[in-house]
Design an enzyme around this catalytic site. Structure first.
Site, PDB file in Angstrom:
ATOM      1  CD  GLU A   1       1.841  -3.743   5.559  1.00 54.04           C
ATOM      2  OE1 GLU A   1       2.601  -2.934   6.140  1.00 54.04           O
ATOM      3  OE2 GLU A   1       0.679  -3.468   5.219  1.00 54.04           O
TER       4      GLU A   1
ATOM      5  CG  HIS B   1       1.358   3.186  12.309  1.00 60.23           C
ATOM      6  ND1 HIS B   1       0.068   2.739  12.495  1.00 60.23           N
ATOM      7  CD2 HIS B   1       1.740   2.682  11.118  1.00 60.23           C
ATOM      8  CE1 HIS B   1      -0.303   1.989  11.472  1.00 60.23           C
ATOM      9  NE2 HIS B   1       0.712   1.939  10.625  1.00 60.23           N
TER      10      HIS B   1
ATOM     11  CG  HIS C   1      -0.247   0.018   2.542  1.00 61.97           C
ATOM     12  ND1 HIS C   1       0.070   1.171   3.220  1.00 61.97           N
ATOM     13  CD2 HIS C   1       0.189  -0.993   3.335  1.00 61.97           C
ATOM     14  CE1 HIS C   1       0.657   0.876   4.369  1.00 61.97           C
ATOM     15  NE2 HIS C   1       0.760  -0.443   4.475  1.00 61.97           N
TER      16      HIS C   1
ATOM     17  CD  GLU D   1      -2.556  -2.133   5.684  1.00 59.31           C
ATOM     18  OE1 GLU D   1      -2.601  -3.174   6.358  1.00 59.31           O
ATOM     19  OE2 GLU D   1      -2.118  -1.075   6.150  1.00 59.31           O
ATOM     20  CD  GLU D   2      -1.209   1.980   7.556  1.00 58.51           C
ATOM     21  OE1 GLU D   2      -1.895   1.543   8.497  1.00 58.51           O
ATOM     22  OE2 GLU D   2       0.008   1.764   7.430  1.00 58.51           O
TER      23      GLU D   2
ATOM     24  CG  ASP E   1      -3.095   3.570   2.536  1.00 56.50           C
ATOM     25  OD1 ASP E   1      -2.490   2.579   2.092  1.00 56.50           O
ATOM     26  OD2 ASP E   1      -3.948   3.504   3.447  1.00 56.50           O
TER      27      ASP E   1
ATOM     28  CG  ASP F   1       3.156   0.556   7.791  1.00 54.49           C
ATOM     29  OD1 ASP F   1       2.838  -0.080   6.772  1.00 54.49           O
ATOM     30  OD2 ASP F   1       2.401   0.712   8.754  1.00 54.49           O
TER      31      ASP F   1
HETATM   32 ZN    ZN Z   1       1.450  -1.145   6.308  1.00 54.88          ZN
END
Ligand code: ZN
Length: 397
Positions: free
Chosen positions: A169, A366, A73, A140-141, A75, A106
């Site tokens: 990932e 994150h 992903h 995805e997030e 995003d 990520d």
């Molecule tokens: Zn991810």
């Protein structure tokens, strides 16, 4: 050819502010890397009433089998407190050997490395003897409704079939080469409401305290353990996530109490059997005379959260051996084959082909100051290239 450089690729992707649901230019940038390599690139926008449209990307090179898919992903999660970042979250600045930016690990970093690996492999050996594809979502997030699920359906309807998939990932806890994910636990959430009778705290026999009920039910959910773990999985675990009564009065017995829980379950169970076990435990506690001497069975109801996540375990030797062999050849370390952690989009892909996950070190994902060691980008690119070479070699054999 710049797309053979994972550092350049990642800088380009980080500079696209693609916080879910925004595309942010990230898929356009990725398409610009893949098209010169010979990929045919399709942009697929998915819609759902009441939700923002999501842009996704599917790219393929080759028309024959075997067919290897890379999934991920573009995003990213929001930056959080931007003032707390030591380098701009969409700046891709390098300091002390690390590149800073939201998505660095990520998982724009994983995409950047796989693109570089493919570019190098094509430069070295020409187009793959088979097919390679990228399945990249922008959701995805977020709710993950307009992303991988719909993109897989869209591709399958056009006749796309895959023999194996690698999800990029971040999977390594501390060092590149620590861990491959070969499966994931399932996840189910639910909420219970206990119905009692309100009354005076000094006259409890005239009331039915819902707090006693919710304690009995949540205790039954937590004890005894659901299982002792299996060969490939840690023990299933249920956590009560909240208990709510909201009673401000000290002299009132409350009539209603609510609790919510989440269970992460292993391959002893399916989503259906673990839900049945939860109901069995709740019913047993509700009817337990010892817990409610002289009273009628406890009144409660249960509501399940939508869409349980199903447990899965990949048992594809070619896929696992090509990947772990590539990691060992490059890093000198044999990765742990793990099923720990939360859910990922691999849970949707497993319905189409065997899937494993391997990417960067996940420590800063994150977080403020998300960053990746620049040296890891080069190492992961070499691992991915070695994996591609071995997987196609073994699949042909
Ligand atoms: Zn991810």
């Amino acid at each position: 050819m710049t797309s053979a450089d994972p550092i350049e690729n990642l800088a380009t992707l980080i500079r696209c502010p693609s916080v879910t649901p925004a595309e942010g230019g990230a898929l356009t940038a990725l398409a610009a890397m893949l098209e010169p390599l010979g990929f045919s690139v399709e942009r697929v926008t998915a819609s759902e009433p009441g939700m923002p449209d999501i842009e996704n990307l599917y790219a393929r090179i080759g028309t024959e089998g075997p067919h290897l898919m890379f999934a991920g992903h573009t995003d990213v999660v929001p930056v959080g407190n931007e003032a707390a970042w030591t380098h701009a979250p969409f700046g891709a600045e390098i300091a002390n050997g690390e590149m800073f930016g939201r998505g660095a690990v990520d998982m724009k970093g994983g995409i950047a490395c796989f693109v570089a690996a493919v570019a190098r492999q094509i430069a070295k050996n020409g187009p793959p003897k088979g097919s390679l594809s990228f399945l990249i979502t922008g959701d995805e997030e977020g709710p993950a409704v307009n992303g991988t699920i719909k993109l897989l359906q869209w591709a399958a309807e056009r006749g796309e079939r895959w023999d194996a998939c690698l999800v990029g990932e971040p999977t390594n806890p501390d060092q590149l080469g620590d861990m491959i994910k070969i499966g994931r636990r399932g996840s189910v959430s639910g909420a219970i409401t206990v119905h009692g009778v309100q009354g005076h705290a000094a006259y409890p026999h005239l009331a039915d305290n819902a707090v006693r009920g919710v304690i009995a039910l949540t205790d039954a959910l937590m004890h005894p353990p659901f299982d002792a773990g299996t060969e490939s999985f840690q023990p299933s675990n249920l956590e009560v996530t909240t208990i709510d009564v909201g009673n401000p009065a000290t002299n009132v017995v409350p009539a209603e109490a609510r609790a919510a829980f989440n269970i992460r379950f292993n391959d002893t169970w399916t989503a259906e059997t673990v839900m049945a076990e939860i109901v069995r435990r709740l019913d047993a506690a509700a009817h337990d005379e010892k817990l409610r001497p002289g009273r009628a069975p406890l009144s409660y109801d249960i509501k399940w959260a939508e869409r349980p996540s199903h447990v899965f375990l990949t048992r594809n030797n070619n896929l696992i051996a090509s990947l772990s062999g590539a990691i060992e050849a490059v890093t000198g370390r044999a990765p742990k084959l793990s099923t720990t952690g939360g859910t990922s989009d691999a849970r949707f892909i497993k319905d189409y082909c065997p899937v494993v996950e391997f990417g960067l070190v996940g420590q800063t994902m994150h977080m403020v100051d998300e960053r990746v060691a620049v040296a890891d980008l080069e190492t992961l690119t070499v691992i991915y290239q070695t994996f591609i070479e071995r997987w196609f070699g073994d699949a042909q054999a």
